[in-house]
Design a protein around this motif. Structure first.
Motif, PDB file in Angstrom:
ATOM      1  N   ARG A 680       0.850  -1.291   0.087  1.00 44.38           N
ATOM      2  CA  ARG A 680       0.002   0.074   0.204  1.00 44.38           C
ATOM      3  C   ARG A 680       0.704   1.252  -0.131  1.00 44.38           C
ATOM      4  O   ARG A 680       0.384   2.227  -0.617  1.00 44.38           O
ATOM      5  CB  ARG A 680      -0.925  -0.093   1.116  1.00 44.38           C
ATOM      6  CG  ARG A 680      -2.156   1.026   0.973  1.00 44.38           C
ATOM      7  CD  ARG A 680      -3.088   1.038   2.399  1.00 44.38           C
ATOM      8  NE  ARG A 680      -3.828   2.296   2.353  1.00 44.38           N
ATOM      9  CZ  ARG A 680      -5.051   1.936   1.706  1.00 44.38           C
ATOM     10  NH1 ARG A 680      -5.409   0.865   1.053  1.00 44.38           N
ATOM     11  NH2 ARG A 680      -6.053   3.077   1.783  1.00 44.38           N
ATOM     12  N   ASN A 681       2.044   1.208   0.660  1.00 40.28           N
ATOM     13  CA  ASN A 681       2.818   2.445   0.661  1.00 40.28           C
ATOM     14  C   ASN A 681       3.444   3.015  -0.705  1.00 40.28           C
ATOM     15  O   ASN A 681       3.697   3.935  -0.898  1.00 40.28           O
ATOM     16  CB  ASN A 681       4.044   2.234   1.482  1.00 40.28           C
ATOM     17  CG  ASN A 681       4.830   0.958   1.300  1.00 40.28           C
ATOM     18  OD1 ASN A 681       4.586   0.127   0.407  1.00 40.28           O
ATOM     19  ND2 ASN A 681       6.052   0.883   1.770  1.00 40.28           N
ATOM     20  N   ILE A 682       3.521   2.087  -1.706  1.00 36.58           N
ATOM     21  CA  ILE A 682       3.934   2.683  -3.004  1.00 36.58           C
ATOM     22  C   ILE A 682       2.522   2.811  -3.972  1.00 36.58           C
ATOM     23  O   ILE A 682       2.790   3.098  -5.073  1.00 36.58           O
ATOM     24  CB  ILE A 682       4.646   1.608  -3.724  1.00 36.58           C
ATOM     25  CG1 ILE A 682       3.916   0.239  -4.142  1.00 36.58           C
ATOM     26  CG2 ILE A 682       5.887   1.364  -3.050  1.00 36.58           C
ATOM     27  CD1 ILE A 682       4.543  -0.443  -5.046  1.00 36.58           C
ATOM     28  N   LEU A 683       1.436   2.891  -3.218  1.00 31.37           N
ATOM     29  CA  LEU A 683       0.239   2.965  -4.026  1.00 31.37           C
ATOM     30  C   LEU A 683      -0.088   4.550  -4.066  1.00 31.37           C
ATOM     31  O   LEU A 683      -0.340   4.963  -3.049  1.00 31.37           O
ATOM     32  CB  LEU A 683      -0.825   2.158  -3.514  1.00 31.37           C
ATOM     33  CG  LEU A 683      -2.421   2.087  -4.396  1.00 31.37           C
ATOM     34  CD1 LEU A 683      -1.935   1.294  -5.791  1.00 31.37           C
ATOM     35  CD2 LEU A 683      -3.133   1.475  -3.560  1.00 31.37           C
ATOM     36  N   ASP A 684      -0.510   5.028  -5.060  1.00 29.61           N
ATOM     37  CA  ASP A 684      -0.725   6.303  -5.125  1.00 29.61           C
ATOM     38  C   ASP A 684      -2.390   6.466  -4.939  1.00 29.61           C
ATOM     39  O   ASP A 684      -3.075   6.068  -5.956  1.00 29.61           O
ATOM     40  CB  ASP A 684      -0.653   7.195  -6.486  1.00 29.61           C
ATOM     41  CG  ASP A 684      -1.094   8.503  -6.634  1.00 29.61           C
ATOM     42  OD1 ASP A 684      -1.619   8.805  -5.649  1.00 29.61           O
ATOM     43  OD2 ASP A 684      -1.204   8.997  -7.673  1.00 29.61           O
ATOM     44  N   LEU A 685      -2.915   6.801  -3.592  1.00 31.33           N
ATOM     45  CA  LEU A 685      -4.060   6.532  -3.425  1.00 31.33           C
ATOM     46  C   LEU A 685      -5.012   7.804  -3.949  1.00 31.33           C
ATOM     47  O   LEU A 685      -6.145   7.858  -3.596  1.00 31.33           O
ATOM     48  CB  LEU A 685      -4.448   6.608  -2.005  1.00 31.33           C
ATOM     49  CG  LEU A 685      -3.775   5.318  -1.339  1.00 31.33           C
ATOM     50  CD1 LEU A 685      -3.508   5.398   0.151  1.00 31.33           C
ATOM     51  CD2 LEU A 685      -4.935   4.175  -1.614  1.00 31.33           C
ATOM     52  N   SER A 686      -4.598   8.846  -4.462  1.00 27.25           N
ATOM     53  CA  SER A 686      -5.334   9.745  -4.944  1.00 27.25           C
ATOM     54  C   SER A 686      -4.910  10.015  -6.611  1.00 27.25           C
ATOM     55  O   SER A 686      -4.622  11.071  -6.855  1.00 27.25           O
ATOM     56  CB  SER A 686      -5.152  11.183  -4.253  1.00 27.25           C
ATOM     57  OG  SER A 686      -3.743  11.357  -4.038  1.00 27.25           O
TER      58      SER A 686
END
Lengths: 746, 746
Positions: A680-686
């Motif tokens: 999740r830390n490399i995922l761009d959540l926006s």
């Protein structure tokens, strides 16, 4: 929490020839800033660190100003010396140029300031005489020889050590500032080689200027100095702010015009130019200008390249010839861009491009051979412009001032319009030949594998045309002062027409036609001449020139070269005017296979690795499930590869069948299943999304203003496709009836 | 197709005190432009229409320049005349001001240029003598009386006819340019009343300037002239481009500084400033400046307000006093903003605000009574600044130049530093008193119900402080020229310190402290004085002043007034630095009822009307169905009301039970059901969305750069909430520990 873990090295960096994500970079800088602010409340040391961080921007600007000002001074002095070296050498000290050599001499008279026994032409040194045809031939031969030597050195150095040092560099800097990565383009090797070869190229007498390359040199300084400051080294967006300021400093030292430099950076070069940068650019530009002035390369403690002293008023009817000069400038600009681009394209696509050294030597030989016999082509182009801008005083000994003196000076010591003498008529012929030579040779010179700017050649073309027209007008006014139009404005025996002003206006018009600068052009010319009086003529010419040139082709020379090289530059000046929708541009197209997506909690490491190896996309959307196609976030290919590799190395038990989770919490796993991999830390959540019915004009606007790399397309909340910057650029090219495959990079 | 139908009148317009949607406005302009381009290929007439449309922008700029230049000239001339009217009248023609009156006189000597028999003070007219205490009292009384009369007229006119004509107008213009609608703020009544009352206010001798209000006057001209051009009348975004240019023209005529005006508009006032506008602003600013010059209100054919003639170099050690002036400017700026805002807040919240006329009369009376006995307060503020900027020549008769002449002029005709005479000492006292009066009275003056700018009062404060310091330094250098610091820089009998330069630097510092202008300030000062020599002192002072003032309070005076009035202005200069997410800001909050949405194909007219009447939201998201919450588009309340009303009137059979369809095609209906209402044409199919986890810093950036009104928030593809501009502003206020309810408008 994964968030607090040490970041994996490499995540968040970019590959060469890729576009940065402005939003992410700026976010990272704000995170950094927030951290420093929070820490600074804890201890005094952290507070000092915080304050020094805040002031590091100003310090950096100061250093850039000092360094680029010094380099510009060095370049000026060396180029001056080496230009004179083509003609002779100073026996009083070989390190003196012609002017300085005779300054130190005791045997110099006021009328012949440039003749002194210490200065020896090559003929004098070799055959001991400067008279006669043979001496002329010796000088001619040495002139061409030196020119060829300089040009050969320049092109060889560029080819061997720093291929990026060629050209003016402004198209590439524009692209870099818009968010593109070209590693080494602003590196230290480029700086060193560009500085040296710039001097060589200018001294070789080719039809090129040092103003554009000085912007490149200043940007190299800025980039290299960025490495001393963490804040700027690690953040691509912040570094670009510094480069914008450096570009301003470059123009500032090139012309001695700090305000014009800032406006040039704002209008022509920069992409993201917040107000904070405006102020800092101004500071850097000023420091650079004053550093240059303290070095005093022109020996007259003037900041500006062409100082103009006349302040005679202009008359309203003169707007007609000024507008004619504007039209000429526009035509020349459009012609130059077309032919130069055609020639550069030929160079790129045919055998020609494979022999850059030969090409440079041929062009240099032709230039030198044609230039020597004509004194206006033999002198350096900036001297020529200086002479053309100059208004004739009573004691001026130049051929251009060879009027028949009637010695009835009018009131106020001003010289009235006078009939032209023999010198002027011959000067007119020589200038006309110079004009033709410059027009033709510049087209072939700009774009060769040596540093070459075109500010000065363009200005020279305009200045010659302007001076010719100006002298023509002056003689017309003298001989026909009874004509209605002159009658009402100029009384007989008054100083009515100033040919120097026409040269100035012509220079502005031609420069405007080539570069399509507007406000910055007028401000630079206004700073060059130091008076608000001529702002209306300059503006009228610049405006006409831009209109005429725009009617014949919308692009300026820099934009044309950006397109020629296929850089991904999203022009901010042109509005996208077509009525297409996001769904027409997005990938996949109607009949393509579905969009490649990752799911948030059901794919194994192996699945993901297969997708990575089978596709070349630089990023993948992550969805809740393939059926719903509801978007969760976006993950970059590079980050994904680095993270999986890192996990396989460092995290125990991660194997091909491990499941990758992009969710916040992974569910409890049954025993004997391999450990999961949480990414999740490399995922761009926006990620940015637009609907499929969004007009492309809005999409283009979003890409431009927010500096996006990609944007996802949804329809009624379901993920449908993706639009990358390259897709947008290709679409724009297609709509403008250009080849969409000319866009090479992403 | 619904798209091709005649648009319903009123759809796409805005209510008063609402924010425009930049994206939609720009889209509409592109549609219009596309239509004209397409049509222009069809017929010659359409082609001409197309060309005239393209040039209408330039024509408009020309007209704005001409009109605002003329108005500025008119204001200058009238204010000059009426200021002198307070002291006396010209018998040679009552329409002459003091200076012109004596120009036309034959009985005037060089030493007493301002004394001639034609000019009569009120005492001379009334009691036939100008000598003695009684005459003084008569003059005093008349001075106060005229001041009160002018002030009374000004405030009554403003109150009765155009309440928007008060203040400087710059805060409101900033807000309007950012996309806010204030109907009538730039209307013709405001223009007429502001022009008249500005003259009255300036003439009344209050501590205010005409420079800020001139920007408002120019913007009114721009707005009114927009009505002549379809392109600009109907499009709020295009009109704002014109207003940006008009603001530039306003500053250009206020100071005679066209480049500074453009930079002021760019740096301080404008929100959306594309490059095309830059060029046009420059044109408008130039035309305005030249119009003003042709009117020649100062009678010296100079463009600038304070022309400075000295060109003495400054010394490096002088940077210390310049930085001291910068600190003073910063402190004064911060103090002024705090106390002025506190006083204005008191005026808003207490009984005080209900009696504007009484307030103005009291302040005028105090000002006039205190001002008359002191010659530096009695003269108009711009004359005072002019005198303070002036360097003393040998023949200057002003008290400030009363040096003990030793008549040993140094080389080059420059006057050496000399000991001060009696006149200077008394002038110093008077100036110190003036300084205190100006500092105190300006705080109470700015914000009253009359037109009032604070450029001139701020500059006056700085100029006085600078001159005091300058004279001090000069005397120090004279009497202690053996001190190490002076010793190395100034030889005895040389012109070492120029007090006028100190005044100039002080003025820049104080103006910078109040307005927080940076580049534009330096450029304006540089254009005012016409020399690049003093750019480093000016910049050092402006920079120090900004840093000091920023340390004491981030906002400039205009931003502080915007916040005081609760306008929805999203500051582009400040970065939002907090780590909140979109989900923390969006409505509905965690425990609120669900978001009010419309469904695309299942609601009746009655359902929708119920929702409209029960809520006050200015728009509603449209979803596929309440269960899926998948977003289709966004519809504005105003458009919905107008469309339903229109349909009920014009479309047969639309009743309360008619179903509203937002889909592209409505399904075939069974017979005897009421006809459906198709409203897809008012649906915004490309609403902006962000995910709930988007950091607020990015959301703020999007709002700012794209000029949004609202933005929808989704989570994994489902609609979750909405963020409006007001929510964003409230959140920013909350994070800055300010009252979020101070944001009044949307």
């Amino acid at each position: 929490m994964d968030f607090l873990e040490e970041p994996i090295p490499g995540v968040g960096t970019y590959d060469d020839f890729n576009t940065i994500d402005w939003v992410r970079e700026k976010s990272r800088d704000r995170d950094r800033h927030r951290e420093i602010t929070n820490k600074s409340k804890e201890s005094t040391w952290a507070l000092i660190h915080g304050v020094s961080d805040a002031f590091s921007g100003w310090l950096l600007m100061l250093l850039i100003g000092l360094l680029s000002g010094s380099l510009a001074g060095l370049i000026d002095i060396s180029a001056h010396w080496m230009t004179d070296l083509k003609e002779g050498i100073c026996t009083g000290g070989f390190w003196f140029n012609h002017e300085h050599c005779c300054w130190n001499s005791e045997h110099v008279t006021f009328e012949h300031r440039d003749k002194c026994p210490e200065w020896n032409s090559w003929a004098q040194l070799i055959i001991n005489t400067d008279q006669g045809a043979f001496a002329y031939i010796v000088n001619y031969f040495m002139y061409v020889l030196w020119a060829l030597l300089f040009a050969f050195l320049a092109v060889s150095l560029v080819k061997a050590f720093a291929p990026y040092a060629c050209g003016s560099g402004i198209p590439e800097i524009k692209t870099i500032l818009s968010g593109f990565i070209i590693r080494g383009y602003l590196g230290k090797w480029t700086l060193v080689i560009k500085t040296i070869t710039l001097v060589l190229a200018v001294s070789s007498g080719l039809s090129l200027g040092k103003e554009g390359p000085l912007v490149h040199v200043a940007c190299c300084c800025g980039n290299i100095l960025c490495h001393c400051f963490n804040k700027y080294r690690k953040n691509e967006a912040k570094r670009r702010e510094v480069l914008s300021a450096a570009a301003a400093a470059g123009v500032s030292v090139a012309f001695g015009a700090p305000i014009g430099g800032v406006l040039f950076s704002l209008e022509e070069v920069s992409y993201y130019f917040p107000l904070k940068t405006l102020w800092r650019s101004f500071f850097a530009a000023l420091v650079a200008a004053f550093t240059l002035r303290s070095i005093n390369p022109f020996g007259n403690s003037r900041l500006v390249l062409f100082y103009v002293e006349f302040h005679t008023p202009w008359h309203l009817f003169e707007l007609v010839p000024f507008i004619v000069l504007g039209i000429f400038g526009g035509l020349w600009g459009a012609l130059f861009i077309r032919t130069n681009i055609a020639w550069c394209r030929k160079r790129k696509t045919t055998q020609l491009g494979k022999y850059p050294v030969v090409e440079v030597l041929i062009v240099t030989a032709i230039t030198a051979i044609l230039a020597f016999p004509n004194e206006y082509t033999r002198m350096s182009t900036s001297e020529l412009i200086s002479e053309l801008f100059n208004d004739c005083g009573l004691l001026d000994s130049s051929k251009l001032c060879d009027y028949e003196n009637h010695f009835n000076t009018s009131k106020g010591g001003e010289l009235p319009d006078r009939p032209a003498g023999v010198g002027i008529y011959s000067a007119m012929w020589q200038l006309a030949l110079t004009l033709i030579l410059k027009i033709v040779i510049t087209i072939f010179t700009f774009g060769m594998k040596i540093p070459s700017g075109l500010f000065i050649p363009s200005m020279a073309v305009g200045a010659i045309a302007g001076r010719l027209l100006g002298v023509g007008m002056e003689q017309l006014a003298y001989y026909h002062h009874d004509w209605g139009i002159f009658n009402s404005w100029c009384s007989q025996g008054a100083d009515c027409i100033t040919p120097g002003l026409y040269a100035m206006v012509g220079a502005a018009a031609c420069l405007g036609g080539v570069t399509r600068m507007t406000v910055s052009l007028v401000v630079i010319m206004f700073e060059l001449t130091g008076g608000l009086e001529y702002i209306v003529p300059l503006m009228a010419a610049a405006m006409t020139s831009k209109w005429v040139a725009d009617a014949l082709g919308r692009e300026g020379i820099y934009d044309a070269h950006i397109r020629l090289n296929g850089y991904p530059f999203l022009e901010a000046k042109e509005e996208f005017a077509h009525k297409t929708l996001a769904m027409d541009v997005m990938k996949p197209r109607r009949n393509d296979p579905l969009l490649t997506v990752l799911t948030q909690d059901s794919m194994t490491v192996e699945d993901v690795e297969t997708i990575i190896s089978e596709t070349t996309y630089s990023g993948f959307p992550v969805v809740v499930s393939r059926e719903s196609q509801r978007l969760v976030g976006f993950v970059l290919r590079r980050d994904l590869i680095i993270s999986i590799e890192n996990a396989r190395k460092k995290q125990d038990g991660v194997v091909s069948t491990s499941i990758i989770y992009f969710t916040e919490h992974s569910p409890p796993m049954p025993p004997y299943t391999p450990p999961t991999l949480k990414l999740r830390n490399i995922l761009d959540l926006s990620p940015f999304t637009v609907t499929d019915l969004t007009p492309m004009e809005i999409v283009v606007d979003i890409f431009r203003k927010l500096g996006l790399r990609q944007c996802l397309v949804t329809h009624n909340g379901r993920l449908l496709g993706i639009i990358t910057k390259k897709d947008v650029l290709k679409h724009i090219a297609q709509m403008a009836n250009q080849d969409p495959d000319s866009i090479l990079f992403n």
